[in-house]
Enzyme design. Sequence first.
Site, short mmCIF file in Angstrom:
data_model
loop_
_atom_site.label_atom_id
_atom_site.label_comp_id
_atom_site.label_asym_id
_atom_site.label_seq_id
_atom_site.Cartn_x
_atom_site.Cartn_y
_atom_site.Cartn_z
NE ARG A 15 39.87 39.94 37.09
CZ ARG A 15 39.84 41.14 36.51
NH1 ARG A 15 40.81 42.01 36.74
NH2 ARG A 15 38.83 41.46 35.72
CE LYS A 75 35.26 43.87 34.84
NZ LYS A 75 36.06 45.03 34.35
CE1 TYR A 94 40.21 48.48 38.75
CE2 TYR A 94 40.03 46.09 38.99
CZ TYR A 94 40.80 47.24 38.92
OH TYR A 94 42.16 47.14 39.04
CG HIS A 96 35.75 50.32 34.32
ND1 HIS A 96 36.86 51.11 34.10
CD2 HIS A 96 36.22 49.17 34.85
CE1 HIS A 96 37.95 50.46 34.47
NE2 HIS A 96 37.59 49.27 34.94
CD GLU A 118 36.51 52.48 37.91
OE1 GLU A 118 35.36 52.83 37.60
OE2 GLU A 118 36.74 51.47 38.64
CB SER A 134 47.00 49.39 33.75
OG SER A 134 45.78 50.07 33.99
CG LEU A 240 42.92 55.85 32.08
CD1 LEU A 240 41.56 55.15 32.09
CD2 LEU A 240 43.80 55.31 33.19
CB ILE A 269 37.01 47.58 25.54
CG1 ILE A 269 35.61 47.36 24.98
CG2 ILE A 269 37.43 46.51 26.52
CD1 ILE A 269 35.23 48.26 23.84
CG ASP A 270 37.17 47.46 31.47
OD1 ASP A 270 36.20 46.74 31.22
OD2 ASP A 270 38.19 47.04 32.05
CB VAL A 298 38.23 40.55 26.29
CG1 VAL A 298 37.81 39.97 27.63
CG2 VAL A 298 38.06 39.50 25.19
CB ALA A 299 34.77 44.42 28.98
#
Length: 377
Positions: A15, A75, A94, A96, A118, A134, A240, A269-270, A298-299
């Site tokens: 991305r 990310k 993001y 996290h 987030e 999401s 969440l 998982i994030d 997978v994060a």
Amino acid sequence: MRIGVPREIKVHEYRVGLVPAGVRELVAAGHEVLIETQAGQGIGVADAEYTAAGAAIVANAAEVFARAEMVVKVKEPQPAECAMLREGQLLFTYLHLAADPVQAQGLMRSGATAIAYETVTAPNGSLPLLTPMSEVAGRMSIQVGAASLQKANGGFGVLLGGVPGVPPAKVVILGGGVSGTHAAEMAVGMRADVTIVDRSVNRLRELSGLFGPALRTSYSTTETIERLVRDADLVVGAVLVAGAAAPKLVTRAMVKTMKPGAVLVDISIDQGGCFETSHPTTHAEPTFVVDGVIHYCVANMPGAVPRTSTLALTNATLPYVRALADLGWQAACRRDPGLAAGLNVHEGAITHGVVADALGLPAKPFRFEGAAAHKGR
């Protein structure tokens, strides 16, 4: 403002923080945009398209970080990127942080100001910059779960929707929020036997009204989760708590009761994951096995479909990028308390109370003069 967009470097992350349409809007508003060469390659956008939109193409990430006043990413910054951030610079991406103390320390050492997608909130309390990813992750969870159930991939060897005369797979979705609802939509569409679990009775009523008899609903208790997980072919974890580490709803003991070849997909998982046996994986090696049960953790799930994901994400982020560039981050946050809720790191401290609690660190909330305090901070 000079806005920089580096190429993402997380494993199999394709991305990009801005698309040419966004660049065009920002340049028309008087801003300068720097794009690292080939940053858009993963979504099929060439450097020439960014140039045509008014961006300047730069040779490497170091130049982006050195020249940009605001860095826009997708990310969380990797260690090498944290090292390139500087005091007074703004990072918008993001983060996290609740599940990533190493990154938190790196951002604090940098002295940069970091606003996390987030934890930005809308007036109705929703999470507008988390919602598009999401949605993607929820839909993807059923795709990857169905593939993992195939025998060649180590699964139990069942078709999610079954066939006439053969029952469908049992799918359990933990969490009835955005990800869980989109996972349910896909699973129901594939004619699986679907149960969704949530701790909000009102949300369960809404889901029941939305899906009708095609979906079972259950109130979330430990006993309910134990029973449903034991019989499930596929369990999707979609819980969440904004900014905080995800609660561990499925214990190691519960995993031991599952059938060999069953699949767990941990969308959470994030934020640390909602299965006790989870640990982050990558698109290069997406699964691992614990007690015969396949785990997909997978994060950066939406990174597997980067064109769809980037377009969905940048549609949501562009108005915020524009506000931050037009007004500066402090004025933009004073105007929009929901954007202020996205502030996670400033001048070497964690500013978001929930994130700080998750990391076991003291919070140092930033007080915006003339702005009402936000409940998330």
